[in-house]
Design a protein around this motif. Structure first.
Motif, PDB file in Angstrom:
ATOM      1  N   ALA A 139       0.816  -1.210   0.000  1.00 18.30           N
ATOM      2  CA  ALA A 139       0.000   0.000   0.000  1.00 18.30           C
ATOM      3  C   ALA A 139       0.853   1.264   0.000  1.00 18.30           C
ATOM      4  O   ALA A 139       0.624   2.183  -0.795  1.00 18.30           O
ATOM      5  CB  ALA A 139      -0.951  -0.005   1.192  1.00 18.30           C
ATOM      6  N   VAL A 189      -5.194   1.540  -1.442  1.00 14.72           N
ATOM      7  CA  VAL A 189      -5.649   0.361  -0.700  1.00 14.72           C
ATOM      8  C   VAL A 189      -5.248  -0.879  -1.494  1.00 14.72           C
ATOM      9  O   VAL A 189      -5.519  -0.964  -2.690  1.00 14.72           O
ATOM     10  CB  VAL A 189      -7.181   0.346  -0.488  1.00 14.72           C
ATOM     11  N   LEU A 191      -5.481  -5.134  -0.836  1.00 14.13           N
ATOM     12  CA  LEU A 191      -5.946  -6.194   0.049  1.00 14.13           C
ATOM     13  C   LEU A 191      -5.681  -7.557  -0.565  1.00 14.13           C
ATOM     14  O   LEU A 191      -5.955  -7.767  -1.758  1.00 14.13           O
ATOM     15  CB  LEU A 191      -7.451  -6.049   0.324  1.00 14.13           C
ATOM     16  N   ASP A 192      -5.137  -8.475   0.237  1.00  8.98           N
ATOM     17  CA  ASP A 192      -5.042  -9.881  -0.159  1.00  8.98           C
ATOM     18  C   ASP A 192      -4.230 -10.076  -1.437  1.00  8.98           C
ATOM     19  O   ASP A 192      -4.521 -10.959  -2.234  1.00  8.98           O
ATOM     20  CB  ASP A 192      -6.457 -10.447  -0.366  1.00  8.98           C
ATOM     21  N   ARG A 197      -4.768 -12.632   3.076  1.00  9.52           N
ATOM     22  CA  ARG A 197      -5.576 -12.162   4.201  1.00  9.52           C
ATOM     23  C   ARG A 197      -5.065 -10.874   4.832  1.00  9.52           C
ATOM     24  O   ARG A 197      -5.636 -10.377   5.789  1.00  9.52           O
ATOM     25  CB  ARG A 197      -5.716 -13.230   5.307  1.00  9.52           C
ATOM     26  N   GLY A 199      -3.588  -6.742   4.253  1.00 13.16           N
ATOM     27  CA  GLY A 199      -3.657  -5.621   3.335  1.00 13.16           C
ATOM     28  C   GLY A 199      -3.099  -4.360   3.964  1.00 13.16           C
ATOM     29  O   GLY A 199      -2.557  -4.368   5.073  1.00 13.16           O
ATOM     30  N   ILE A 201      -3.484   0.305   3.788  1.00 14.07           N
ATOM     31  CA  ILE A 201      -4.073   1.548   3.309  1.00 14.07           C
ATOM     32  C   ILE A 201      -3.034   2.637   3.544  1.00 14.07           C
ATOM     33  O   ILE A 201      -2.379   2.658   4.595  1.00 14.07           O
ATOM     34  CB  ILE A 201      -5.409   1.847   4.031  1.00 14.07           C
ATOM     35  N   ASN A 222      -7.280  -7.971   6.289  1.00 12.69           N
ATOM     36  CA  ASN A 222      -8.181  -7.365   5.310  1.00 12.69           C
ATOM     37  C   ASN A 222      -9.446  -6.793   5.944  1.00 12.69           C
ATOM     38  O   ASN A 222      -9.834  -5.649   5.683  1.00 12.69           O
ATOM     39  CB  ASN A 222      -8.589  -8.406   4.257  1.00 12.69           C
ATOM     40  N   GLU A 223     -10.103  -7.605   6.769  1.00 13.34           N
ATOM     41  CA  GLU A 223     -11.396  -7.171   7.317  1.00 13.34           C
ATOM     42  C   GLU A 223     -11.243  -5.988   8.272  1.00 13.34           C
ATOM     43  O   GLU A 223     -12.166  -5.180   8.431  1.00 13.34           O
ATOM     44  CB  GLU A 223     -12.110  -8.324   8.029  1.00 13.34           C
ATOM     45  N   ILE A 225      -9.322  -3.539   7.730  1.00 12.62           N
ATOM     46  CA  ILE A 225      -9.246  -2.354   6.866  1.00 12.62           C
ATOM     47  C   ILE A 225     -10.603  -2.057   6.245  1.00 12.62           C
ATOM     48  O   ILE A 225     -11.085  -0.921   6.291  1.00 12.62           O
ATOM     49  CB  ILE A 225      -8.171  -2.546   5.785  1.00 12.62           C
ATOM     50  N   THR A 226     -11.258  -3.084   5.674  1.00 10.17           N
ATOM     51  CA  THR A 226     -12.535  -2.834   5.004  1.00 10.17           C
ATOM     52  C   THR A 226     -13.592  -2.319   5.980  1.00 10.17           C
ATOM     53  O   THR A 226     -14.414  -1.473   5.618  1.00 10.17           O
ATOM     54  CB  THR A 226     -13.045  -4.116   4.323  1.00 10.17           C
ATOM     55  N   GLU A 229     -12.283   1.477   6.733  1.00 10.90           N
ATOM     56  CA  GLU A 229     -11.548   2.183   5.676  1.00 10.90           C
ATOM     57  C   GLU A 229     -11.742   3.693   5.736  1.00 10.90           C
ATOM     58  O   GLU A 229     -10.773   4.460   5.630  1.00 10.90           O
ATOM     59  CB  GLU A 229     -11.947   1.655   4.299  1.00 10.90           C
TER      60      GLU A 229
END
Length: 272
Positions: A139, A189, A191-192, A197, A199, A201, A222-223, A225-226, A229
């Motif tokens: 990132a 961003v 991710l993966d 799994r 990531g 930002i 990942n989750e 960050i999402t 975000e």
């Protein structure tokens, strides 16, 4: 005008490879620098004699020498971003409990020069201080790439093509797509892609002419960050604005308003 010595170029590549703590053995250094082992050993022995490199007599591992550290101490006062960025990394790591990273460009690579680990039990700890990656891989590295002028992006992608073989999930079209998305979004961003799994930002730190001096990023699952975000992007933008104010304050700016403004794509040299 004389051309640079081939031996000197190889020595410089070996010194750059030595900044990554994973490269301490002769074989690793030679591979990372693209130098055959015999030449690498000869050049490293010369650098040891000059104090630029030192070698442990028991393990045979190479590390930076006292003369290199002296040079580093001399340049730190002029070029080191870490004192400016370190408080921001601490705040980001505390706020989100994940790793906060400062990366700077070095040729066609990005280098991690500062790292603050978060307290969340599962850490994205695949980067260490001194770790290098081709621009666009990760990132923070992607934020740096996206902040370059288009002509330089193309040149960088040409330059990193051989190194990208180590990253099978990446391709030139994919990176160009991420560059465009980063510019439109105002932050990067990924991710993966680099690590399964995991990531990151990130946002670039443009200098007075709009050219990127560094990038700050948060690495996490990942989750994590999402799910956050928008909050992470606001925090990164706020910290980046505060850092950049130290070298190019905007006349008449009202304190507290910049962090709420959507981040624009960093200006290219042609636009500056």
């Amino acid at each position: 005008m004389t051309t640079p010595s081939t031996s000197l170029q190889k020595a410089c590549r070996l010194l750059r490879a030595l900044t990554d703590a994973r490269n301490s053995r002769l074989t690793d250094l030679a591979n990372a620098a693209g130098v055959d082992k015999a030449s690498a050993l000869r050049l490293l022995e010369t650098l040891v004699a000059e104090g630029m490199v030192q070698r442990d007599p028991a393990t045979k591992a190479f590390t930076p020498g006292p003369e290199w550290l002296t040079l580093h101490a001399t340049t730190v006062q002029r070029t080191d971003l870490r004192p400016l960025v370190r408080p921001a990394l601490i705040r980001l790591a505390n706020a989100f409990q994940d790793s906060a990273i400062l990366s700077v460009p070095s040729g066609c690579e990005s280098v991690c020069i500062e790292l603050r680990l978060g307290t969340f039990p599962i850490r994205a700890n695949y980067l260490d201080v001194g770790s290098r990656r081709p621009l666009g891989i990760g990132a923070g590295s992607l934020a740096l790439l996206a902040a370059l002028p288009d002509t330089e992006v193309e040149a960088v992608l040409d330059g990193i093509a051989p190194a990208m073989r180590r990253y099978p999930r990446f391709s030139r079209p994919m990176l160009l797509g991420h560059v465009q998305a980063t510019r439109e979004r105002g932050y990067a961003v990924l991710l993966d892609v680099v690590i399964e799994r995991m990531g990151g930002i990130a946002i670039a730190l443009p200098g007075p002419d709009g050219y990127p001096l560094g990038a700050i990023s948060i690495a996490a699952l990942n989750e994590r960050i999402t799910d956050r975000e928008a909050a992470m992007a606001r925090a990164l933008r706020r910290e980046a604005d505060a850092i950049c104010q130290t070298w190019h304050p905007r006349a008449g700016a009202t304190p507290g308003t910049e962090q709420e403004r959507p981040a624009a794509r960093p200006r290219t040299r042609e636009e500056a």
